[in-house]
Design a protein around this motif. Structure first.
Motif, short mmCIF file in Angstrom:
data_model
loop_
_atom_site.label_atom_id
_atom_site.label_comp_id
_atom_site.label_asym_id
_atom_site.label_seq_id
_atom_site.Cartn_x
_atom_site.Cartn_y
_atom_site.Cartn_z
N ALA A 51 40.86 -96.39 4.22
CA ALA A 51 41.75 -95.26 4.50
C ALA A 51 43.13 -95.75 4.94
O ALA A 51 44.16 -95.16 4.57
CB ALA A 51 41.14 -94.35 5.56
N GLU A 52 43.17 -96.83 5.71
CA GLU A 52 44.44 -97.31 6.24
C GLU A 52 45.34 -97.92 5.18
O GLU A 52 46.54 -98.12 5.41
CB GLU A 52 44.18 -98.31 7.37
N GLU A 53 44.79 -98.16 3.99
CA GLU A 53 45.61 -98.66 2.89
C GLU A 53 46.60 -97.60 2.41
O GLU A 53 47.50 -97.90 1.61
CB GLU A 53 44.72 -99.11 1.73
N VAL A 54 46.47 -96.38 2.90
CA VAL A 54 47.40 -95.32 2.53
C VAL A 54 48.83 -95.67 2.94
O VAL A 54 49.79 -95.20 2.32
CB VAL A 54 46.97 -93.97 3.17
N THR A 55 48.98 -96.50 3.95
CA THR A 55 50.32 -96.85 4.43
C THR A 55 51.12 -97.64 3.40
O THR A 55 52.34 -97.74 3.52
CB THR A 55 50.23 -97.65 5.74
N ALA A 56 50.44 -98.20 2.39
CA ALA A 56 51.14 -98.97 1.36
C ALA A 56 51.61 -98.11 0.20
O ALA A 56 52.31 -98.61 -0.69
CB ALA A 56 50.22 -100.09 0.84
N LEU A 57 51.25 -96.83 0.20
CA LEU A 57 51.63 -95.96 -0.92
C LEU A 57 53.11 -95.57 -0.82
O LEU A 57 53.68 -95.51 0.27
CB LEU A 57 50.77 -94.71 -0.93
N PRO A 58 53.72 -95.28 -1.95
CA PRO A 58 55.13 -94.86 -1.94
C PRO A 58 55.30 -93.45 -1.40
O PRO A 58 54.34 -92.69 -1.27
CB PRO A 58 55.52 -94.92 -3.42
N VAL A 59 56.52 -93.10 -1.09
CA VAL A 59 56.83 -91.73 -0.67
C VAL A 59 56.44 -90.78 -1.79
O VAL A 59 56.64 -91.07 -2.97
CB VAL A 59 58.33 -91.60 -0.34
N GLY A 60 55.86 -89.63 -1.43
CA GLY A 60 55.43 -88.67 -2.43
C GLY A 60 53.97 -88.74 -2.76
O GLY A 60 53.50 -88.11 -3.70
N SER A 61 53.21 -89.51 -1.95
CA SER A 61 51.77 -89.64 -2.21
C SER A 61 50.99 -88.42 -1.72
O SER A 61 49.80 -88.30 -1.97
CB SER A 61 51.22 -90.89 -1.54
N VAL A 62 51.65 -87.52 -0.99
CA VAL A 62 51.03 -86.27 -0.54
C VAL A 62 51.92 -85.12 -0.99
O VAL A 62 53.10 -85.29 -1.26
CB VAL A 62 50.86 -86.23 1.00
N ASN A 63 51.32 -83.93 -1.09
CA ASN A 63 52.11 -82.77 -1.53
C ASN A 63 52.29 -81.73 -0.43
O ASN A 63 52.92 -80.71 -0.65
CB ASN A 63 51.50 -82.13 -2.77
N GLY A 64 51.71 -81.99 0.74
CA GLY A 64 51.86 -81.05 1.84
C GLY A 64 51.00 -79.82 1.73
O GLY A 64 51.00 -78.98 2.62
N GLY A 65 50.25 -79.69 0.62
CA GLY A 65 49.38 -78.55 0.42
C GLY A 65 47.94 -78.98 0.39
O GLY A 65 47.37 -79.33 1.43
N TRP A 66 47.32 -78.99 -0.79
CA TRP A 66 45.91 -79.34 -0.88
C TRP A 66 45.66 -80.82 -0.59
O TRP A 66 44.54 -81.22 -0.32
CB TRP A 66 45.34 -78.97 -2.25
N LEU A 67 46.72 -81.64 -0.59
CA LEU A 67 46.58 -83.06 -0.24
C LEU A 67 47.62 -83.39 0.83
O LEU A 67 48.82 -83.46 0.55
CB LEU A 67 46.79 -83.93 -1.48
N ARG A 68 47.15 -83.62 2.07
CA ARG A 68 48.07 -83.84 3.18
C ARG A 68 47.84 -85.17 3.90
O ARG A 68 48.48 -85.43 4.90
CB ARG A 68 47.96 -82.69 4.20
N PHE A 69 46.92 -85.99 3.40
CA PHE A 69 46.55 -87.21 4.12
C PHE A 69 47.63 -88.27 3.93
O PHE A 69 47.80 -88.83 2.85
CB PHE A 69 45.21 -87.74 3.61
N ASP A 70 48.36 -88.56 5.02
CA ASP A 70 49.44 -89.54 4.95
C ASP A 70 49.26 -90.69 5.94
O ASP A 70 50.14 -91.54 6.09
CB ASP A 70 50.79 -88.87 5.20
N GLY A 71 48.13 -90.73 6.62
CA GLY A 71 47.86 -91.81 7.56
C GLY A 71 48.37 -91.57 8.97
O GLY A 71 48.13 -92.39 9.86
N SER A 72 49.06 -90.45 9.19
CA SER A 72 49.62 -90.21 10.52
C SER A 72 48.55 -89.94 11.56
O SER A 72 48.81 -90.04 12.77
CB SER A 72 50.59 -89.02 10.46
N ARG A 73 47.33 -89.63 11.13
CA ARG A 73 46.25 -89.33 12.07
C ARG A 73 45.23 -90.45 12.18
O ARG A 73 44.15 -90.26 12.73
CB ARG A 73 45.53 -88.04 11.64
#
Length: 418
Positions: A284-306
């Motif tokens: 899950a923590e590998e999400v931090t390597a993704l580029p900006v725009g990997s979430v849409n703020g709607g049905w997909l909100r997982f950005d690693g901030s939690r």
């Protein structure tokens, strides 16, 4: 024998049993008529009151109820509540499923349909409106406030699908799968598990019709949360494995697979599998390597901030209290320094810290964090935070002799039945 007969055989009135359990009399009426069922945290107390084992209580509740038609007719109704289907939204779910199934059977020219749809602007309009609704949902203190907006959007989308004679189905189906997941979130937060599960299942079906693997995977992840809320971790793990497979077929630039891994960690923690849990958290923590725009703020909100609070919550489940305490307090401090932490999110962290206090038999920590979590649960009307607090009640044990802890427990029980 049904629940009503068992109660009467022990000499309880509905009012007496309700007082014993700390619930309203109308709640007992709904349980006995089969219109709703006790939530998992309420079942141990009910089993004890009815002098049954947990297995006997489960059999009693799942077996045919023998309440008379008159009892069912008299059972009071105060609007949608946990376990009661919301017929209006359920009909909208089923209409979308029916219409989408018919549309995907049509021979269509996808390129021409998409061109026509873009010219009319309908699919994009729905996508923009859905994004707006997700933002409203995230910002709303009371998630139930979004209910009517979601229902109206479902109705409008259904009408558009039904009138789409050109076969412009794919973008509209994407919008439907998105909106069904939001409807499920509203139901889940209100403890309406059957409605939430129905909407997630339909979202998955519509996503399949649209060939939208990321949407499909996210619908399964949300469905897994329904199982985990009732401690069915093995079933949740099976659903999440299917979600992982789908996410691998989706867009690698999105964070879908990382969210799946994060929720798998919760299921593994419930199964007391530390090694698998930590491997999933690392993925899950590998999400931090993704580029900006990997979430849409709607049905997909997982950005690693939690990630910090999620890892802390997993350590609580696994009993690693020092590691949990450190991670959760760090998450709480980070949240206090930013304006982005919602009441629901902060309340969840506080409830987990209170559980740590209960496990350590530290009444002061239970009171400090439990009181604040209770305040946020009331302010947000969040069923999710309320469920986390109900889990706290099952952990306090001998601390109940402390009157402050006993009073807190009573307030939490009242919150869960309101």
């Amino acid at each position: 024998m049904g629940m009503a007969e068992r109660r009467r055989s022990l000499g309880y009135s509905q009012e007496q049993l309700a007082e014993l359990l700390g619930v309203d009399r109308t709640t007992i009426g709904r349980w006995e008529s089969g219109r709703s069922t006790p939530q998992p945290p309420q079942r141990p107390g009910l089993a004890e009151a009815l002098e049954l084992s947990r297995e006997e209580l489960d059999a009693l509740l799942t077996g045919p109820q023998r309440s008379s038609p008159e009892e069912v007719r008299r059972a009071p109704s105060n609007g949608p509540s946990a376990g009661e289907p919301d017929e209006m939204i359920r009909r909208e779910f089923l209409r979308i499923l029916t219409v989408s199934g018919a549309l995907t059977a049509l021979p269509i020219d996808d390129a021409e349909a998409l061109k026509d749809g873009v010219r009319r602007g309908a699919p994009e309009d729905f996508a923009r409106m859905n994004t707006h609704l997700w933002q409203v949902y995230q910002l709303a203190r009371s998630k139930g406030a979004v209910y009517l907006l979601v229902r109206d959007q479902l109705t409008t989308l259904n009408d558009t699908l039904a009138g789409d004679t050109r076969g412009n189905s794919r973008p509209l189906l994407n919008a439907a799968a998105d909106l069904l997941q939001l409807a499920g979130e509203v139901a889940f937060d209100a403890n309406r598990y059957s409605d939430a599960a129905a909407s997630y299942a339909l979202a998955a079906s519509v996503s399949k019709d649209a060939g939208a693997y990321d949407l499909w995977a996210c619908a399964l992840v949300r469905h897994a949360y329904v199982d985990m809320s009732e401690r069915r971790y093995s079933q949740a793990a099976q659903i999440l494995e299917a979600a992982r497979t789908l996410a691998e077929r989706g867009d690698s630039a999105l964070s879908t697979r990382h969210w799946v891994a994060s929720v798998q960690a919760e299921a593994y923690a419930g199964l007391r599998d530390l090694a698998s849990c930590e491997r999933a958290m690392d993925r899950a923590e590998e999400v931090t390597a993704l580029p900006v725009g990997s979430v849409n703020g709607g049905w997909l909100r997982f950005d690693g901030s939690r990630l910090a609070e999620e890892r802390g919550a997993r350590y609580v489940q696994l009993g690693h209290l020092d590691l949990a305490d450190e991670a959760l307090k760090a998450a709480l401090t980070q949240g206090a320094l930013s304006s982005g932490q919602s009441f629901r999110r902060r309340g969840t962290v506080l409830a987990d810290l209170a559980v740590i206090g209960a496990k350590r038999r530290d009444a002061e920590q239970v009171i400090e964090y439990g009181r604040e979590a209770l305040r946020l649960a009331r302010a947000s009307s969040s069923g999710y935070v309320a469920r986390r607090l109900q889990a706290l009640c099952g952990e306090v044990g001998p601390l109940r002799r402390d009157q402050r802890v006993a009073d807190l427990g009573a307030e939490i029980t009242a919150l869960g039945t309101s």
